[in-house]
Design a protein around this motif. Structure first.
Motif, mmCIF file in Angstrom:
data_model
loop_
_atom_site.group_PDB
_atom_site.id
_atom_site.type_symbol
_atom_site.label_atom_id
_atom_site.label_comp_id
_atom_site.label_asym_id
_atom_site.label_seq_id
_atom_site.Cartn_x
_atom_site.Cartn_y
_atom_site.Cartn_z
ATOM 1 N N SER A 1 0.849 -1.195 0.000
ATOM 2 C CA SER A 1 0.000 0.000 0.000
ATOM 3 C C SER A 1 0.881 1.239 0.000
ATOM 4 C CB SER A 1 -0.911 0.008 1.230
ATOM 5 O OG SER A 1 -1.690 1.195 1.246
ATOM 6 N N LEU A 2 0.699 2.080 -1.007
ATOM 7 C CA LEU A 2 1.476 3.308 -1.137
ATOM 8 C C LEU A 2 0.826 4.483 -0.429
ATOM 9 C CD1 LEU A 2 2.293 3.128 -4.953
ATOM 10 C CD2 LEU A 2 3.800 2.492 -3.066
ATOM 11 N N LEU A 3 -0.377 4.290 0.062
ATOM 12 C CA LEU A 3 -1.216 5.408 0.453
ATOM 13 C C LEU A 3 -1.235 5.644 1.954
ATOM 14 C CD1 LEU A 3 -4.127 4.468 -1.917
ATOM 15 C CD2 LEU A 3 -2.600 6.403 -2.204
ATOM 16 N N LEU B 1 -8.287 6.080 5.516
ATOM 17 C CA LEU B 1 -9.148 6.081 4.336
ATOM 18 C C LEU B 1 -8.479 5.400 3.143
ATOM 19 C CD1 LEU B 1 -11.115 9.462 4.293
ATOM 20 C CD2 LEU B 1 -12.033 7.149 4.532
ATOM 21 N N PHE B 2 -7.377 5.962 2.659
ATOM 22 C CA PHE B 2 -6.685 5.374 1.505
ATOM 23 C C PHE B 2 -6.270 3.935 1.825
ATOM 24 C CE2 PHE B 2 -6.026 9.936 1.166
ATOM 25 C CZ PHE B 2 -6.223 10.185 -0.183
ATOM 26 N N GLY B 3 -5.480 3.794 2.883
ATOM 27 C CA GLY B 3 -5.024 2.469 3.273
ATOM 28 C C GLY B 3 -6.149 1.587 3.783
ATOM 29 N N GLU B 4 -7.095 2.170 4.490
ATOM 30 C CA GLU B 4 -8.243 1.407 4.972
ATOM 31 C C GLU B 4 -8.991 0.760 3.807
ATOM 32 O OE1 GLU B 4 -10.855 3.306 8.061
ATOM 33 O OE2 GLU B 4 -9.420 4.939 7.783
ATOM 34 N N ALA B 5 -9.089 1.494 2.719
ATOM 35 C CA ALA B 5 -9.791 0.948 1.556
ATOM 36 C C ALA B 5 -9.071 -0.284 1.016
ATOM 37 C CB ALA B 5 -9.897 2.021 0.467
ATOM 38 N N GLY B 6 -7.735 -0.271 1.041
ATOM 39 C CA GLY B 6 -6.978 -1.437 0.593
ATOM 40 C C GLY B 6 -7.226 -2.647 1.469
ATOM 41 N N SER B 7 -7.302 -2.432 2.779
ATOM 42 C CA SER B 7 -7.590 -3.536 3.695
ATOM 43 C C SER B 7 -9.008 -4.049 3.510
ATOM 44 C CB SER B 7 -7.376 -3.080 5.147
ATOM 45 O OG SER B 7 -6.012 -2.750 5.361
ATOM 46 N N TYR B 8 -9.935 -3.134 3.267
ATOM 47 C CA TYR B 8 -11.328 -3.526 3.009
ATOM 48 C C TYR B 8 -11.392 -4.396 1.747
ATOM 49 C CZ TYR B 8 -16.384 -3.035 2.269
ATOM 50 O OH TYR B 8 -17.724 -3.299 2.079
ATOM 51 N N PHE B 9 -10.684 -3.967 0.701
ATOM 52 C CA PHE B 9 -10.647 -4.736 -0.547
ATOM 53 C C PHE B 9 -10.104 -6.144 -0.300
ATOM 54 C CE2 PHE B 9 -7.774 -6.273 -3.859
ATOM 55 C CZ PHE B 9 -8.661 -6.487 -4.898
ATOM 56 N N ALA B 10 -8.983 -6.242 0.410
ATOM 57 C CA ALA B 10 -8.368 -7.543 0.652
ATOM 58 C C ALA B 10 -9.304 -8.455 1.442
ATOM 59 C CB ALA B 10 -7.048 -7.362 1.394
ATOM 60 N N ALA B 11 -9.997 -7.892 2.436
ATOM 61 C CA ALA B 11 -10.932 -8.683 3.233
ATOM 62 C C ALA B 11 -12.083 -9.202 2.376
ATOM 63 C CB ALA B 11 -11.462 -7.857 4.399
ATOM 64 N N VAL C 1 0.026 -3.792 -5.948
ATOM 65 C CA VAL C 1 0.184 -2.475 -5.338
ATOM 66 C C VAL C 1 -1.196 -1.863 -5.162
ATOM 67 C CG1 VAL C 1 1.022 -0.120 -5.705
ATOM 68 C CG2 VAL C 1 2.503 -2.055 -6.234
ATOM 69 N N TRP C 2 -1.431 -1.298 -3.985
ATOM 70 C CA TRP C 2 -2.643 -0.525 -3.737
ATOM 71 C C TRP C 2 -2.239 0.946 -3.713
ATOM 72 C CZ3 TRP C 2 -7.662 -1.557 -3.827
ATOM 73 C CH2 TRP C 2 -8.548 -0.621 -3.305
ATOM 74 N N GLY C 3 -2.805 1.729 -4.607
ATOM 75 C CA GLY C 3 -2.406 3.128 -4.661
ATOM 76 C C GLY C 3 -3.316 3.919 -5.571
ATOM 77 N N SER C 4 -2.728 4.895 -6.221
ATOM 78 C CA SER C 4 -3.419 5.712 -7.200
ATOM 79 C C SER C 4 -2.447 5.929 -8.352
ATOM 80 C CB SER C 4 -3.826 7.045 -6.566
ATOM 81 O OG SER C 4 -4.750 7.733 -7.382
ATOM 82 N N ALA C 5 -2.965 5.973 -9.556
ATOM 83 C CA ALA C 5 -2.082 5.973 -10.723
ATOM 84 C C ALA C 5 -1.052 7.095 -10.693
ATOM 85 C CB ALA C 5 -2.923 6.055 -12.000
ATOM 86 N N GLY C 6 -1.428 8.239 -10.149
ATOM 87 C CA GLY C 6 -0.517 9.372 -10.116
ATOM 88 C C GLY C 6 0.754 9.121 -9.326
ATOM 89 N N HIS C 7 0.751 8.119 -8.435
ATOM 90 C CA HIS C 7 1.966 7.792 -7.700
ATOM 91 C C HIS C 7 3.094 7.353 -8.626
ATOM 92 C CE1 HIS C 7 -0.699 7.627 -4.153
ATOM 93 N NE2 HIS C 7 0.391 7.895 -3.483
ATOM 94 N N HIS C 8 2.747 6.947 -9.834
ATOM 95 C CA HIS C 8 3.749 6.413 -10.751
ATOM 96 C C HIS C 8 4.145 7.421 -11.830
ATOM 97 C CE1 HIS C 8 2.789 2.801 -8.607
ATOM 98 N NE2 HIS C 8 1.559 2.797 -9.062
ATOM 99 N N HIS C 9 3.957 8.702 -11.533
ATOM 100 C CA HIS C 9 4.234 9.723 -12.530
ATOM 101 C C HIS C 9 5.711 9.797 -12.890
ATOM 102 C CE1 HIS C 9 6.066 12.853 -9.884
ATOM 103 N NE2 HIS C 9 5.370 12.220 -8.951
ATOM 104 N N ARG C 10 6.601 9.338 -11.993
ATOM 105 C CA ARG C 10 8.028 9.358 -12.319
ATOM 106 C C ARG C 10 8.348 8.345 -13.410
ATOM 107 N NH1 ARG C 10 7.311 9.308 -6.942
ATOM 108 N NH2 ARG C 10 7.977 11.117 -5.700
ATOM 109 N N GLU C 11 7.634 7.196 -13.380
ATOM 110 C CA GLU C 11 7.842 6.193 -14.415
ATOM 111 C C GLU C 11 7.184 6.584 -15.730
ATOM 112 O OE1 GLU C 11 8.882 4.614 -10.703
ATOM 113 O OE2 GLU C 11 6.940 5.442 -11.267
ATOM 114 N N ASP C 12 6.087 7.307 -15.630
ATOM 115 C CA ASP C 12 5.350 7.681 -16.835
ATOM 116 C C ASP C 12 4.445 8.867 -16.489
ATOM 117 O OD1 ASP C 12 3.740 7.809 -19.150
ATOM 118 O OD2 ASP C 12 3.991 5.654 -19.476
#
Length: 347
Positions: A38-40, A44-54, A90-101
């Motif tokens: 989780s990058l977030l 809320l951000f990270g909580e959503a990732g845990s909710y998804f996994a559950a 990876v749990w995140g948002s696409a903008g986190h990868h702006h350095r790669e693209d």
């Protein structure tokens, strides 16, 4: 010892250092276990990732277990970690990868864009997901739109701002396209991590900051370091949440597990829409009770920011055909929904 043996040993040490050792073999060999980074921010951000996994685990009766780890690797290391198999997703948002693209930045939400419902409509019905798929495909990755959060705060300021001239030379924590837009009006943007923002405000290193949703800004104590909050968050009226994995991993999944991922994304999307908005109302009530001055942006500043954003997105799309195609997809969708303009009717 051979070079090959050394390389294998080093890889093993990296895995151990990150705490990514594979789980011991289960008595039930049909259980698939993934490690998701989780990058977030945890709330809320990270909580959503845990909710998804559950939800995935529930839907597969425990046969697909996704272990969520908080920031095992940094944003800029995510693609390499996925390629090497150090993490599975990876749990995140696409903008986190702006350095790669740089083309990814638009898919986290963008200045004067749609709110959560409008952004979701674009991603789900208006061609947004297809446009993002085309960009991730050049990296061998696949993403799934799994959630969305409401508008960020527009920014915390140590002193009021009333005209565009007040922004000239202002040092401010800002991120992504919002930072580029502010820079066009003379702001000096700094991309600081969450933990460094309040100290930077308190010491005067920066005079303003935008970071996240009001509830998360409250968690960081930004309202205690800067007493003026401007609304709305023009720079990011919505923030998307996504699941990211190598394309090869998706291909290898059974139909049942694919269906569980898709259903869990739908459930997480609903959870994020319902949960996040309530927390923002409570946070704003708290700010006012504690003496924070909550301002509407002066129209002169908003007009200047809209003009600046129009120039920024024109320059960005001119550099990248896939970003241009994504932006055209959004414009066509917005026109079809009767949005006021490309520069951003905020839903």
């Amino acid at each position: 010892m051979s070079c090959h043996s050394l390389s294998v040993r080093r890889l093993g040490l990296v895995v151990m250092a990150l705490g990514l050792t594979s789980a011991a073999a289960s008595a039930d060999e049909d259980v698939l276990r993934w490690r998701m980074n989780s990058l977030l921010y945890p709330k809320l951000f990270g909580e959503a990732g845990s909710y998804f996994a559950a939800e995935v685990e529930r839907l597969t009766a425990g046969h697909f277990v996704i272990e969520v780890r908080d920031r095992m690797v940094l944003d800029q290391d995510s693609f390499g970690a996925l390629e090497a198999g150090l993490i599975d997703a990876v749990w995140g948002s696409a903008g986190h990868h702006h350095r790669e693209d740089p083309a990814f930045a638009i898919f986290s939400g963008f200045p004067f864009g749609p709110g959560p419902e409008g952004f979701t409509a674009w991603m789900r019905e208006g061609g947004g997901a297809e446009a993002l798929d085309a960009i991730y495909a050049r990296h061998g990755l696949r993403s799934f739109y799994c959630g969305v959060l409401p508008a960020e705060g527009g920014g915390w300021f140590r002193a009021p701002v009333e005209t565009v001239a007040d922004l000239d030379g202002l040092p401010m924590r800002a991120f992504g396209y919002g930072a580029l837009t502010l820079r066009a009006l003379g702001v000096v943007p700094y991309e600081l991590p969450a933990a460094d923002i309040r100290p930077a405000l308190e010491t005067g290193l920066i005079a303003a900051a935008e970071f996240s949703l009001p509830s998360i800004d409250a968690d960081l104590g930004l309202h205690e370091a800067a007493g003026h909050l401007y609304m709305p968050g023009w720079q990011q009226p919505a923030t998307s949440l996504e699941l990211l994995m190598p394309e090869r991993s998706w291909v290898a999944l059974s139909d049942d597990r694919r269906s569980a991922i898709e259903a869990a994304c739908e459930a997480t999307l609903t959870w994020s829409l319902e949960t996040a908005q309530m927390r923002q109302v409570a946070a704003l009530e708290r700010f006012r009770a504690e003496g924070v001055e909550v301002h509407d942006w002066p129209e002169e500043i908003l007009a200047g920011l809209r003009r600046a954003w129009a120039k920024v997105i024109a320059e960005e799309t001119a550099r990248d055909p896939l970003l241009a195609a994504a932006w055209e997809s959004y414009l066509n969708h917005a026109e079809g929904r009767g949005a006021a303009s490309a520069q951003g009717h905020i839903d």
